[in-house]
Design a protein around this motif. Structure first.
Motif: not given
Ligand code: SF4
Length: 362
Positions: A9, A12, A14, A16-17, A21, A96, A157
């Motif tokens: 991504c 990279n 966010c 909550f993701c 990472k 992503a 989101e």
């Molecule tokens: S939610 Fe989507 S944009 Fe955000 S860090 Fe994860 S993959 Fe990347």
């Protein structure tokens, strides 16, 4: 078929993701992508030749699949064989945010892919709203549609700037609107992902109402729910531990979704197809079926407290799919016995056990 046009991504950040990472983002070059397509094509020709050899007339039948899977063929050959067996009609571009590539570059890749595999009917990709808002014109998107891009999945989101900023989503509500409208104008099918729970206890109302307002201005074809779940690998975990972000209970998230749907006026199809969503049966065309959706939610909210917990546990155990599944006396009893035992013996009670069960879904 999964086709990687970039790696990982480019954003990279966010909270909550956790998916990408620690992994570096890379664009794949046009040459590399075209040579991948040549490689897939060569594999498909070899598979057809194999099919003729074993008497299957050039089709990728179950017998061809069995031949490939019972011998030491590599993963790529197996993937192409499976794809062709099921018609070879759909392609998903990864990872992503494929639209970070120049429109002309991506269009060349898609035109070439469809030239080699004319049976392809659908090409889908994830993309970021910010990338589309800032770097793509409607003409760029039209070019991609002409090249074969049929559907985009955007991680909206939230429509609340407060929530987006806190979660480091790197996009504003107005950029979400701008991007969504461009995609719609270009005639590409648009699926917007919404994350119930992302406002936490503090911002849940703001999150629900603003998200609906943003979607009302986009009018996407699909709105997909995917409820927040926090894992230790996510930066948000630390905020939860520090008490900076307070997670909602399952019931509170359902109340938030009710408020969200109440405010939705978009002409979209709402889908709750992620296993993390408590009410998987929330599906219908808006605005026509809004009342039906609210009724499902009210069906859950009107249950006595213990029955709500019974449903949450049964759903997370995979025994229930819909609220009506609780009417099966055998399943209900099975869940109820476990619920009572967890209440007595599990340190976090039933809620703690349900949270643990949800970890398996990510
Ligand atoms: S939610 Fe989507 S944009 Fe955000 S860090 Fe994860 S993959 Fe990347």
């Amino acid at each position: 078929m999964l086709f990687r046009v970039t790696r990982n991504c480019p954003w990279n950040k966010c909270l909550f993701c956790h998916i990408y990472k620690g992994r570096r983002f890379e664009r794949r070059s046009l040459e590399e992508l075209l040579s991948d397509i040549d490689a897939i094509y060569a594999i498909s020709e070899e598979l057809k030749a194999l099919s003729w050899r074993i008497g299957e007339g050039g089709e990728i039948t179950r017998e061809v699949l069995a031949y490939v899977f019972n011998r030491p063929f590599d993963e790529c050959v197996r993937m192409v064989a499976l794809w062709l067996h099921f018609g070879g009609k759909t392609v998903f571009l990864q990872d992503a945010n494929s639209l970070v590539l120049k429109a002309e570059t991506l269009a060349k890749v898609l035109f070439y892919l469809r030239q080699k595999f004319p049976q392809i009917e659908r090409i889908t990709s994830y993309a970021r709203s910010r990338t589309i808002a800032k770097t793509k014109s409607v003409e760029d998107l039209r070019l991609l549609k002409e090249a074969g891009l049929t559907r985009l999945h955007l991680g909206l989101e939230s429509g609340s700037d407060l929530v987006l900023q806190y979660m480091r989503k790197g996009v504003t509500a107005s950029q979400h609107i701008e991007a969504g409208r461009k995609v719609m104008e270009a005639g590409i099918e648009l699926s917007e992902y919404v994350m119930p729970g992302l406002g936490g206890k503090k911002w849940w109302r703001e999150h629900a109402v603003r998200t609906a307002e943003v979607l009302n201005q986009i009018n996407p074809h699909f709105i997909r729910l995917r409820t927040l779940m926090v894992l230790p690998e996510m930066p948000l975990w630390k905020k939860v531990e520090d008490g900076d972000f307070e997670l909602q209970s399952e019931e509170e998230v359902v109340r938030e979704i009710r408020l969200f749907i109440e405010h939705l006026e978009a002409n979209s199809y709402l889908i709750s197809d992620h296993i993390l969503n408590l009410l998987g049966e929330l599906e219908g065309k808006l605005p026509e079926e809004k009342e039906k959706l609210l009724k499902i939610i009210d069906g859950f909210l009107s249950l006595p407290k213990d029955e709500k917990m019974n449903f949450c546990l049964g759903r997370r155990l995979g025994l229930y799919e819909r609220l009506d599944d609780m009417k099966d006396p055998v399943k209900w009893k099975q869940v109820e016995e476990l619920r009572l035992q967890l209440e007595r013996e599990y340190p976090g009670g039933v809620e703690g056990a349900v949270f643990k069960l949800k970890e398996r879904f990510l």
